[in-house]
Design an enzyme around this catalytic site. Sequence first.
Site, PDB file in Angstrom:
ATOM      1  CB  CYS A  71      -0.908  -0.007   1.217  1.00  0.00           C
ATOM      2  SG  CYS A  71      -1.908   1.492   1.384  1.00  0.00           S
ATOM      3  CG  HIS A 163      -3.013  -0.503  -9.328  1.00  0.00           C
ATOM      4  ND1 HIS A 163      -3.985   0.273  -8.748  1.00  0.00           N
ATOM      5  CD2 HIS A 163      -2.125  -0.804  -8.353  1.00  0.00           C
ATOM      6  CE1 HIS A 163      -3.688   0.467  -7.470  1.00  0.00           C
ATOM      7  NE2 HIS A 163      -2.569  -0.185  -7.207  1.00  0.00           N
ATOM      8  CD  GLU A 212      -6.787   1.866  -2.001  1.00  0.00           C
ATOM      9  OE1 GLU A 212      -6.087   0.924  -1.568  1.00  0.00           O
ATOM     10  OE2 GLU A 212      -6.733   3.024  -1.552  1.00  0.00           O
ATOM     11  CB  CYS A 221      -4.960   4.476  -4.253  1.00  0.00           C
ATOM     12  SG  CYS A 221      -4.183   2.855  -4.505  1.00  0.00           S
ATOM     13  N   GLY A 224      -1.947   3.167  -6.732  1.00  0.00           N
ATOM     14  CA  GLY A 224      -2.812   3.564  -7.834  1.00  0.00           C
ATOM     15  C   GLY A 224      -2.305   4.811  -8.534  1.00  0.00           C
TER      16      GLY A 224
END
Length: 278
Positions: A71, A163, A212, A221, A224
Amino acid sequence: MKFVKMHGLGNDFVFIEEKNNKDKNYADAARRLCDRHTGVGADGLIVVDDSDVADLAMRIINADGSEAEMCGNGIRCFAKYVYDTGIMQTDTFTVETGAGIMRPKIAALTDGKAELITINMGRPVLERNAIPMTGKDGTVINETLVVDGKTYKITALLLGVPHTVTYVGDLASVDVTGLGPLFEHHPDFPKKTNVNFTQVIDDKTVAVRTWERGAGATLACGTGSCSAAVASYLNGYTGRSVDVCLALGTLHIDYDENDGSVYMTGPASVSFTGEIEG
């Protein structure tokens, strides 16, 4: 149980310290602590742990109890947490994650506390089978994906977690909470996917809203944002240095042409500290 609530541009986490518990299942704890009505409220639970292969280990458990490999906003918060509390006393260190060893660098201080953190997020993986995504071998750049009967152009990659990037003309009009789950659970993604709805502002700037995997719509994110920056370069919309505009601020992403790694720089903040019955 003592905890610290932190956020990276609104992507929020409950932090706890538990050493030598690598095999512990935190799913129930994450669901309870992350509940915004009866718990602390967060997008995920982050556990600070020891490591045999790095200075420290980070585990990230989503609000739904599923464990994520990485993350981006979470590891910036992790870096601030361990630096500000004195667990780490150098401005660079290593962190074991499910996506490999990450190397945060404290890039700026305010009153002795970490303000900006740069993370080498590693090299994006573009091979379809590694993302993973079903279909023929090769990359997934500006390909067609049918979602709920509508055709979208997508670019997919793996940057710690899967992603998918799709470009939109007006980000404010996108129904993230409606479309997000349809992308996440699309049968072409056997391990599900995060989806980043991306609007190109200019050749150095994009705006992103992310759904997410396991957490839902979040205000920011990190992985992301990195994926959107890489995809924008691969599609010819931007160069390798990109500002990603999010709901509460901006992340700066550099896709290094020499080592192929993605570098993310942004803030991390403490919301509050407290105790909750275990």
